[in-house]
Design a protein around this motif. Structure first.
Motif, PDB file in Angstrom:
ATOM      1  N   PHE A 267      35.067  16.455  20.696  1.00 38.16           N
ATOM      2  CA  PHE A 267      35.741  16.689  19.474  1.00 38.16           C
ATOM      3  C   PHE A 267      35.807  18.194  18.925  1.00 38.16           C
ATOM      4  N   VAL A 268      36.370  18.941  20.186  1.00 37.64           N
ATOM      5  CA  VAL A 268      36.246  20.378  19.646  1.00 37.64           C
ATOM      6  C   VAL A 268      36.935  20.834  18.525  1.00 37.64           C
ATOM      7  N   ALA A 269      37.869  19.914  17.781  1.00 33.25           N
ATOM      8  CA  ALA A 269      38.211  20.569  16.542  1.00 33.25           C
ATOM      9  C   ALA A 269      37.285  20.530  15.486  1.00 33.25           C
ATOM     10  N   ASN A 270      36.364  19.568  15.444  1.00 36.40           N
ATOM     11  CA  ASN A 270      35.181  19.136  14.443  1.00 36.40           C
ATOM     12  C   ASN A 270      33.925  19.901  14.829  1.00 36.40           C
ATOM     13  N   TYR A 271      33.772  19.961  16.209  1.00 38.95           N
ATOM     14  CA  TYR A 271      32.413  20.503  16.861  1.00 38.95           C
ATOM     15  C   TYR A 271      32.832  21.361  17.975  1.00 38.95           C
ATOM     16  N   PRO A 272      33.175  22.468  17.419  1.00 36.50           N
ATOM     17  CA  PRO A 272      33.442  23.671  18.443  1.00 36.50           C
ATOM     18  C   PRO A 272      32.323  24.196  19.637  1.00 36.50           C
ATOM     19  N   GLU A 273      31.090  24.125  19.121  1.00 34.86           N
ATOM     20  CA  GLU A 273      30.100  24.389  20.023  1.00 34.86           C
ATOM     21  C   GLU A 273      28.941  23.437  20.333  1.00 34.86           C
ATOM     22  N   LEU A 274      28.534  23.282  21.719  1.00 36.49           N
ATOM     23  CA  LEU A 274      27.386  22.567  21.846  1.00 36.49           C
ATOM     24  C   LEU A 274      26.005  23.154  21.411  1.00 36.49           C
ATOM     25  N   TYR A 275      25.005  22.936  21.115  1.00 38.74           N
ATOM     26  CA  TYR A 275      23.722  23.486  20.997  1.00 38.74           C
ATOM     27  C   TYR A 275      22.706  23.033  21.658  1.00 38.74           C
ATOM     28  N   ILE A 276      21.966  23.711  22.554  1.00 37.58           N
ATOM     29  CA  ILE A 276      20.926  23.037  23.356  1.00 37.58           C
ATOM     30  C   ILE A 276      19.691  23.892  23.189  1.00 37.58           C
ATOM     31  N   GLU A 277      18.561  23.261  22.863  1.00 35.75           N
ATOM     32  CA  GLU A 277      17.292  23.931  22.879  1.00 35.75           C
ATOM     33  C   GLU A 277      16.396  23.511  23.913  1.00 35.75           C
ATOM     34  N   ILE A 278      15.585  24.323  24.861  1.00 31.52           N
ATOM     35  CA  ILE A 278      14.796  24.116  25.831  1.00 31.52           C
ATOM     36  C   ILE A 278      13.443  24.528  25.527  1.00 31.52           C
ATOM     37  N   ASP A 279      12.640  23.699  25.441  1.00 31.32           N
ATOM     38  CA  ASP A 279      10.961  24.370  25.322  1.00 31.32           C
ATOM     39  C   ASP A 279      10.557  25.436  26.153  1.00 31.32           C
ATOM     40  N   ALA A 280      10.351  26.538  25.993  1.00 30.93           N
ATOM     41  CA  ALA A 280       9.786  27.467  26.554  1.00 30.93           C
ATOM     42  C   ALA A 280       8.533  28.218  26.173  1.00 30.93           C
ATOM     43  N   PRO A 281       7.468  27.414  26.211  1.00 27.68           N
ATOM     44  CA  PRO A 281       6.327  28.118  25.750  1.00 27.68           C
ATOM     45  C   PRO A 281       5.911  29.517  26.704  1.00 27.68           C
ATOM     46  N   GLU A 282       5.480  30.450  25.779  1.00 26.51           N
ATOM     47  CA  GLU A 282       5.331  31.837  26.237  1.00 26.51           C
ATOM     48  C   GLU A 282       4.383  31.589  27.467  1.00 26.51           C
ATOM     49  N   GLU A 283       3.339  30.935  26.925  1.00 22.41           N
ATOM     50  CA  GLU A 283       1.976  31.000  28.034  1.00 22.41           C
ATOM     51  C   GLU A 283       2.461  30.346  29.331  1.00 22.41           C
ATOM     52  N   LYS A 284       3.388  29.557  29.360  1.00 21.26           N
ATOM     53  CA  LYS A 284       3.703  28.851  30.632  1.00 21.26           C
ATOM     54  C   LYS A 284       4.775  29.830  31.321  1.00 21.26           C
ATOM     55  N   ILE A 285       5.778  30.425  30.543  1.00 23.27           N
ATOM     56  CA  ILE A 285       6.647  31.240  31.401  1.00 23.27           C
ATOM     57  C   ILE A 285       6.409  32.904  31.654  1.00 23.27           C
ATOM     58  N   ASN A 286       5.544  33.201  30.841  1.00 24.98           N
ATOM     59  CA  ASN A 286       4.741  34.506  31.035  1.00 24.98           C
ATOM     60  C   ASN A 286       3.629  34.493  31.551  1.00 24.98           C
ATOM     61  N   ALA A 287       3.093  33.783  32.522  1.00 23.86           N
ATOM     62  CA  ALA A 287       1.740  33.794  33.014  1.00 23.86           C
ATOM     63  C   ALA A 287       1.472  34.563  33.906  1.00 23.86           C
ATOM     64  N   GLY A 288       2.384  35.500  34.212  1.00 21.14           N
ATOM     65  CA  GLY A 288       2.140  36.589  35.153  1.00 21.14           C
ATOM     66  C   GLY A 288       2.834  36.234  36.376  1.00 21.14           C
ATOM     67  N   ASN A 289       3.377  34.842  36.634  1.00 29.85           N
ATOM     68  CA  ASN A 289       4.054  34.434  37.670  1.00 29.85           C
ATOM     69  C   ASN A 289       5.349  35.066  38.084  1.00 29.85           C
ATOM     70  N   LEU A 290       5.574  35.689  39.088  1.00 31.56           N
ATOM     71  CA  LEU A 290       6.787  36.501  39.835  1.00 31.56           C
ATOM     72  C   LEU A 290       7.557  35.517  40.434  1.00 31.56           C
ATOM     73  N   TYR A 291       7.329  34.417  40.565  1.00 25.86           N
ATOM     74  CA  TYR A 291       8.190  33.275  41.316  1.00 25.86           C
ATOM     75  C   TYR A 291       8.771  32.266  40.382  1.00 25.86           C
ATOM     76  N   THR A 292       9.668  31.576  40.732  1.00 27.70           N
ATOM     77  CA  THR A 292      10.333  30.521  40.006  1.00 27.70           C
ATOM     78  C   THR A 292       9.346  29.409  39.798  1.00 27.70           C
ATOM     79  N   GLU A 293       9.139  28.888  38.446  1.00 24.80           N
ATOM     80  CA  GLU A 293       8.336  27.819  38.240  1.00 24.80           C
ATOM     81  C   GLU A 293       9.229  26.559  37.368  1.00 24.80           C
TER      82      GLU A 293
ATOM     83  N   LEU B  57       9.155  23.361  35.707  1.00 26.07           N
ATOM     84  CA  LEU B  57       8.536  22.685  34.792  1.00 26.07           C
ATOM     85  C   LEU B  57       9.437  21.468  34.178  1.00 26.07           C
ATOM     86  N   ASN B  58       8.768  20.422  33.894  1.00 29.03           N
ATOM     87  CA  ASN B  58       9.441  19.077  33.084  1.00 29.03           C
ATOM     88  C   ASN B  58       9.388  19.607  31.593  1.00 29.03           C
ATOM     89  N   GLN B  59      10.235  19.896  31.114  1.00 22.83           N
ATOM     90  CA  GLN B  59      10.400  20.352  29.668  1.00 22.83           C
ATOM     91  C   GLN B  59      11.293  19.567  28.859  1.00 22.83           C
TER      92      GLN B  59
END
Length: 138
Positions: free
Chosen positions: A38-64, A66-68
């Protein structure tokens, strides 16, 4: 798609312009995503994905992978689910990829009647190589 990291909520926020969505196959009408969401009433989809800083910035330089927790707003109806998300840190940016399905009738989201014979009510979202830049210093 606009992608940003919200430091207050520790979530990746994605805003998708519904008019930019296309059907997966060639035999569906090109306007089917716009009609379903229903683009006329809802022109955008909003998605939030959990991304805790300690998980995604733990010094890993490789793809991790995670079930989020993923939250969507479809027709102003909240939809929450869990799905695997691949995070790839890259200097001062973060790449992410995920694929998940939403079964619209399970969340009391209406499908236009003219599409009932051709749809199962299942919508697959695939986000590949989305990038949030300057999310936080290493």
């Amino acid at each position: 798609m606009l992608v940003r990291y919200n430091e207050n909520t520790k979530k990746i926020e994605c805003i998708i312009n519904v008019a930019s969505l296309l059907p997966v196959n060639n035999f569906s009408p090109a306007v089917i995503p716009q009609d379903i969401f229903f683009v006329a009433n809802y022109p955008e989809l909003y998605i939030e994905i959990d991304a805790p800083e300690e998980k995604i910035n733990a010094g890993n330089l490789y793809t991790e992978r995670l079930n989020q927790s993923i939250g969507l707003s479809i027709h102003n109806t909240p939809v929450n689910l869990m799905a695997p998300v691949a995070f790839t840190p890259d200097k001062r940016s973060l790449k992410l990829a995920t694929t998940f399905e939403v079964i619209l009738p399970d969340h009391r989201i209406t499908i236009p009647a003219k599409y009932s014979p051709m749809l199962t009510g299942r919508v697959r979202f695939a986000i590949q190589n989305a990038r949030s830049v300057e999310f936080f210093p290493r």
